[in-house]
Every structure is written in C-alpha cells, then in structure tokens.
Design a protein around this motif. Structure first.
Motif, mmCIF file in Angstrom:
data_model
loop_
_atom_site.group_PDB
_atom_site.id
_atom_site.type_symbol
_atom_site.label_atom_id
_atom_site.label_comp_id
_atom_site.label_asym_id
_atom_site.label_seq_id
_atom_site.Cartn_x
_atom_site.Cartn_y
_atom_site.Cartn_z
ATOM 1 N N CYS A 19 -7.717 -3.086 8.357
ATOM 2 C CA CYS A 19 -7.339 -2.840 6.968
ATOM 3 C C CYS A 19 -5.849 -2.536 6.948
ATOM 4 O O CYS A 19 -5.382 -1.667 7.673
ATOM 5 N N ILE A 21 -4.218 -1.195 4.594
ATOM 6 C CA ILE A 21 -3.939 0.033 3.869
ATOM 7 C C ILE A 21 -4.071 1.213 4.814
ATOM 8 O O ILE A 21 -3.192 2.047 4.919
ATOM 9 N N THR A 22 -5.186 1.287 5.512
ATOM 10 C CA THR A 22 -5.434 2.431 6.385
ATOM 11 C C THR A 22 -5.046 2.165 7.833
ATOM 12 O O THR A 22 -5.038 3.076 8.646
ATOM 13 N N THR A 31 -13.442 1.432 -0.777
ATOM 14 C CA THR A 31 -12.188 2.159 -0.624
ATOM 15 C C THR A 31 -11.026 1.184 -0.673
ATOM 16 O O THR A 31 -10.040 1.412 -1.377
ATOM 17 N N CYS A 32 -11.112 0.071 0.030
ATOM 18 C CA CYS A 32 -10.048 -0.928 -0.015
ATOM 19 C C CYS A 32 -9.914 -1.473 -1.429
ATOM 20 O O CYS A 32 -8.818 -1.621 -1.942
ATOM 21 N N TYR A 35 -7.884 0.700 -3.705
ATOM 22 C CA TYR A 35 -6.443 0.689 -3.526
ATOM 23 C C TYR A 35 -5.822 -0.671 -3.806
ATOM 24 O O TYR A 35 -4.614 -0.780 -3.899
ATOM 25 N N LYS A 50 1.966 -0.924 3.467
ATOM 26 C CA LYS A 50 1.077 0.191 3.122
ATOM 27 C C LYS A 50 1.402 0.748 1.755
ATOM 28 O O LYS A 50 0.595 0.679 0.856
ATOM 29 N N GLU A 119 -6.432 8.678 6.909
ATOM 30 C CA GLU A 119 -5.250 8.124 6.245
ATOM 31 C C GLU A 119 -5.513 7.770 4.784
ATOM 32 O O GLU A 119 -4.671 8.010 3.930
ATOM 33 N N ILE A 120 -6.668 7.233 4.485
ATOM 34 C CA ILE A 120 -6.971 6.864 3.100
ATOM 35 C C ILE A 120 -7.043 8.104 2.216
ATOM 36 O O ILE A 120 -6.631 8.090 1.068
ATOM 37 N N ASP A 124 -4.467 9.656 -1.045
ATOM 38 C CA ASP A 124 -4.930 10.317 -2.277
ATOM 39 C C ASP A 124 -4.201 11.652 -2.474
ATOM 40 O O ASP A 124 -3.773 11.980 -3.578
#
Length: 174
Positions: A19, A21-22, A31-32, A35, A50, A119-120, A124
């Motif tokens: 991913c 993002i994370t 979750t993906c 975002y 990111k 990380e996710i 937040d």
C-alpha cells in the motif's frame, strides 16, 4: 496492478501487495479507499506519494500562521473566544483518536514498551493535530502574537525551568 478502488495499492494476482499510503504489505481494504479521496494524498511524477507534508518544502511557523489566517472565518466579536473553544474541541479529537488505538487496534509495543501507532492511524492523528495548530495560529494572532513568538516564549520558559530544576511539578510560574 493498482487497485481499482483506491489506486494507491499496488498488488499481485493473489491480492497482496504494498500500500503506497501506509507502505505496508497487505490486502487493499476500506482503509485505503478512505484515504483515496483525501486531498492530502497526491500523485507525484507518476508514482503515488504518501502525503504532501512529507513531499513538500518545509514551512515556518509564521508562514503556516499566515496561511491559516486566510481561512479564519469567524465574527470579530468572537475573536479569542472562537479559537479557544475550537482548540479545546480539536485537542479532544486528538485524544479520542489515540484512545481508539488502545481500544480498537491490535497494537504492538516497541522495545521500551511504548505502543507503536500504526501509520494509517498516525495520519488520522496528524490531521487532527493540524486542526489544533490552526486554532493555535488563529488564537495567537487574535491576542497579538505570531506562532514564532509563542514558540520562543515556551522554549524560554522550559529552559528556565530546566536550569532551575523545575521541569516537574505544578504551576505556571514555578
């Protein structure tokens, strides 16, 4: 190939991958997708970045304050009051996000026993800290200070307490 839902997840035929993002290996999830629409996440030179904060130039406290003030939209009669109340609310949201990590996450601990924030979840929390910073910037302005002034005052106070051995304890003027 990239996930059709979020476009941030590069996966293999088995559905697992990395991913963007994370930066973690897993299946693409809600979750993906959450975002994927976040305006802080951008595409940069064909690859997925990111968040802007991690890929853009540094910003000083006063530059941030000037940017924040362009979005400060509350009646003059509520200067000081509005950002003080908002600051309290946003600080509560930061605490709530951290509390939910303890309650809802199968968290891990580092070598010292501290909880490692996924990380996710850290993203937040960072978003909420940004809201706290916005209210700090507007409140400081409303009482006649720049964020640099506030930071300098705080560092000087802490250095003085440390010099006198008074970091621990109670009271504003210890």
């Amino acid at each position: 190939m990239y996930c059709g839902s979020c476009s941030y997840f590069l996966f293999e035929a088995d559905g697992y991958g990395i991913c963007n993002i994370t930066n973690s290996e897993r299946r693409c999830s809600d979750t993906c997708r959450k975002y994927a629409e976040n305006p802080m996440i951008t595409s940069e030179t064909g690859s997925k970045a990111k968040i802007n904060q991690k890929t853009s130039a540094a910003m000083t406290l006063n530059e941030y304050q000037q940017e924040a003030l362009t979005t400060a939209n509350y009646p003059d009669e509520f200067k000081t009051i509005y950002p003080a109340i908002g600051l309290n609310g946003e600080a509560g949201e930061v605490a709530e996000k951290v509390k939910r990590i303890i309650r809802d996450t199968d968290y891990k601990k580092d070598g010292s026993g501290a909880i490692v924030v996924p990380e996710i979840k850290a993203l937040d929390i960072a978003v909420e800290i940004g809201d706290v910073l916005w209210y700090c910037a507007t409140l400081a302005h409303d009482i006649g200070f720049t964020l640099d002034d506030v930071a300098r005052i705080n560092v000087n106070k802490l250095r003085d307490r440390a010099r006198r051995g008074l970091i621990s304890g109670e009271g504003d003027y210890r």
